[in-house]
Design a protein around this motif. Structure first.
Motif, short mmCIF file in Angstrom:
data_model
loop_
_atom_site.label_atom_id
_atom_site.label_comp_id
_atom_site.label_asym_id
_atom_site.label_seq_id
_atom_site.Cartn_x
_atom_site.Cartn_y
_atom_site.Cartn_z
N PRO A 113 0.80 -1.22 0.00
CA PRO A 113 0.00 0.00 0.00
C PRO A 113 0.83 1.28 0.00
O PRO A 113 0.31 2.34 -0.27
CB PRO A 113 -0.85 -0.10 1.26
N LYS A 114 2.13 1.19 0.27
CA LYS A 114 2.98 2.37 0.17
C LYS A 114 2.98 2.91 -1.25
O LYS A 114 3.18 4.11 -1.47
CB LYS A 114 4.40 2.05 0.63
N ASN A 115 2.77 2.04 -2.23
CA ASN A 115 2.69 2.47 -3.63
C ASN A 115 1.50 3.40 -3.86
O ASN A 115 1.46 4.11 -4.86
CB ASN A 115 2.54 1.26 -4.57
N TRP A 116 0.54 3.41 -2.96
CA TRP A 116 -0.68 4.17 -3.16
C TRP A 116 -0.49 5.65 -2.88
O TRP A 116 -1.42 6.43 -3.03
CB TRP A 116 -1.81 3.61 -2.32
N GLN A 117 0.71 6.05 -2.47
CA GLN A 117 0.98 7.47 -2.24
C GLN A 117 1.09 8.22 -3.55
O GLN A 117 1.01 9.44 -3.59
CB GLN A 117 2.26 7.64 -1.41
N THR A 118 1.26 7.50 -4.66
CA THR A 118 1.34 8.11 -5.98
C THR A 118 0.03 8.82 -6.29
O THR A 118 -1.04 8.23 -6.10
CB THR A 118 1.59 7.01 -7.05
N PRO A 119 0.07 10.06 -6.75
CA PRO A 119 -1.18 10.75 -7.11
C PRO A 119 -1.99 9.94 -8.12
O PRO A 119 -1.45 9.43 -9.10
CB PRO A 119 -0.70 12.07 -7.72
N GLY A 120 -3.28 9.79 -7.85
CA GLY A 120 -4.16 9.05 -8.73
C GLY A 120 -4.17 7.55 -8.50
O GLY A 120 -4.89 6.82 -9.18
N ALA A 121 -3.36 7.06 -7.56
CA ALA A 121 -3.30 5.62 -7.31
C ALA A 121 -4.60 5.10 -6.70
O ALA A 121 -5.02 3.98 -6.98
CB ALA A 121 -2.13 5.28 -6.40
N LEU A 122 -5.22 5.93 -5.85
CA LEU A 122 -6.48 5.54 -5.22
C LEU A 122 -7.62 6.36 -5.82
O LEU A 122 -7.47 7.55 -6.07
CB LEU A 122 -6.43 5.78 -3.71
N VAL A 123 -8.74 5.69 -6.02
CA VAL A 123 -9.96 6.36 -6.47
C VAL A 123 -10.93 6.28 -5.30
O VAL A 123 -11.30 5.18 -4.88
CB VAL A 123 -10.54 5.69 -7.73
N ASP A 124 -11.30 7.43 -4.76
CA ASP A 124 -12.11 7.49 -3.55
C ASP A 124 -13.16 8.60 -3.68
O ASP A 124 -13.11 9.61 -2.98
CB ASP A 124 -11.20 7.73 -2.34
N PRO A 125 -14.13 8.42 -4.57
CA PRO A 125 -15.09 9.50 -4.82
C PRO A 125 -16.10 9.73 -3.70
O PRO A 125 -16.80 10.74 -3.70
CB PRO A 125 -15.80 9.05 -6.10
N TYR A 126 -16.18 8.83 -2.72
CA TYR A 126 -17.21 8.93 -1.69
C TYR A 126 -16.63 9.15 -0.29
O TYR A 126 -17.34 9.01 0.71
CB TYR A 126 -18.12 7.70 -1.74
N GLY A 127 -15.35 9.48 -0.19
CA GLY A 127 -14.77 9.87 1.09
C GLY A 127 -14.45 8.72 2.03
O GLY A 127 -14.42 8.91 3.25
N GLY A 128 -14.16 7.56 1.51
CA GLY A 128 -13.85 6.41 2.36
C GLY A 128 -12.60 6.59 3.21
O GLY A 128 -12.57 6.19 4.37
N GLN A 129 -11.56 7.21 2.64
CA GLN A 129 -10.34 7.42 3.42
C GLN A 129 -10.59 8.35 4.59
O GLN A 129 -10.09 8.12 5.69
CB GLN A 129 -9.23 7.98 2.53
N ALA A 130 -11.37 9.39 4.36
CA ALA A 130 -11.70 10.32 5.45
C ALA A 130 -12.51 9.61 6.52
O ALA A 130 -12.30 9.84 7.72
CB ALA A 130 -12.47 11.53 4.91
N ASP A 131 -13.43 8.72 6.12
CA ASP A 131 -14.23 7.99 7.10
C ASP A 131 -13.40 6.96 7.86
O ASP A 131 -13.65 6.71 9.04
CB ASP A 131 -15.46 7.35 6.44
#
Length: 184
Positions: A113-131
């Motif tokens: 998951p460290k690879n996910w720091q790349t811009p655009g690596a994660l798609v989160d249109p509904y705010g899951g990371q914030a939740d």
């Protein structure tokens, strides 16, 4: 075709938990395109395929529409035109509606998951990371009410993640579902 890791694997990795199983969504694909690549069709209600090498499930991006009462009355639409955001919108909770690009999620068995720091690596249109950060269980869209089993899924997540709370609007929606007889 684009492939994304979705759901619980992304959630658990973001939370630092062990990833038990991985589910993939294919956007812009067709059943024939996957079959031509050696994928084995296994889905009865919607197009799901097993990867010929990893045996993990790959589902075509899809939407669902309620057609009858209860939890079985759904019309499923899978086509190359269904977007990733539309597929994620049909999921139960925001923490389960996050996708990671396959090339960064480790489609070949690697998983960092460290690879996910790349811009655009994660798609989160509904705010899951914030939740996840706020430790909140929140429904993605009002479509949550279309499947009463989602109340049980939320209860399961509340029992698993005891430090999470249920969003007030999700609690209100579940109360309405019970009052409307959706869980009878």
């Amino acid at each position: 075709m684009k492939t994304y890791l979705v759901g619980g694997a992304v959630r658990d990795a973001l939370m630092g938990l062990p990833v038990q199983d991985r589910d993939w969504v294919v956007v812009g694909g067709t059943p024939q395109a996957l079959i031509d690549q050696g994928y084995l069709p296994v889905g009865r209600d919607f197009p799901v395929f097993l990867n010929p090498h990893t045996k993990e499930e790959y589902a075509l991006a899809r939407t669902e529409r309620k057609t009858a009462p209860g939890y079985t009355g759904f019309a499923v639409h899978a086509s190359p035109e269904v977007t990733l955001e539309e597929d994620l919108a049909r999921r139960d909770l925001t923490i389960n509606s996050i996708a990671a690009c396959a090339h960064l999620a480790g489609v070949n068995g690697l998983f960092d998951p460290k690879n996910w720091q790349t811009p655009g690596a994660l798609v989160d249109p509904y705010g899951g990371q914030a939740d996840i950060a706020a430790k909140v269980l929140r429904h993605v869209t009002p479509a949550f009410r279309e499947d009463p089993v989602r109340i049980l899924r939320l209860a399961r997540f509340a029992a698993r993640f005891t430090d999470f709370s249920v969003a007030p609007e999700t609690q209100a929606l579940m109360t309405e579902m019970v009052q409307d007889g959706e869980v009878d």
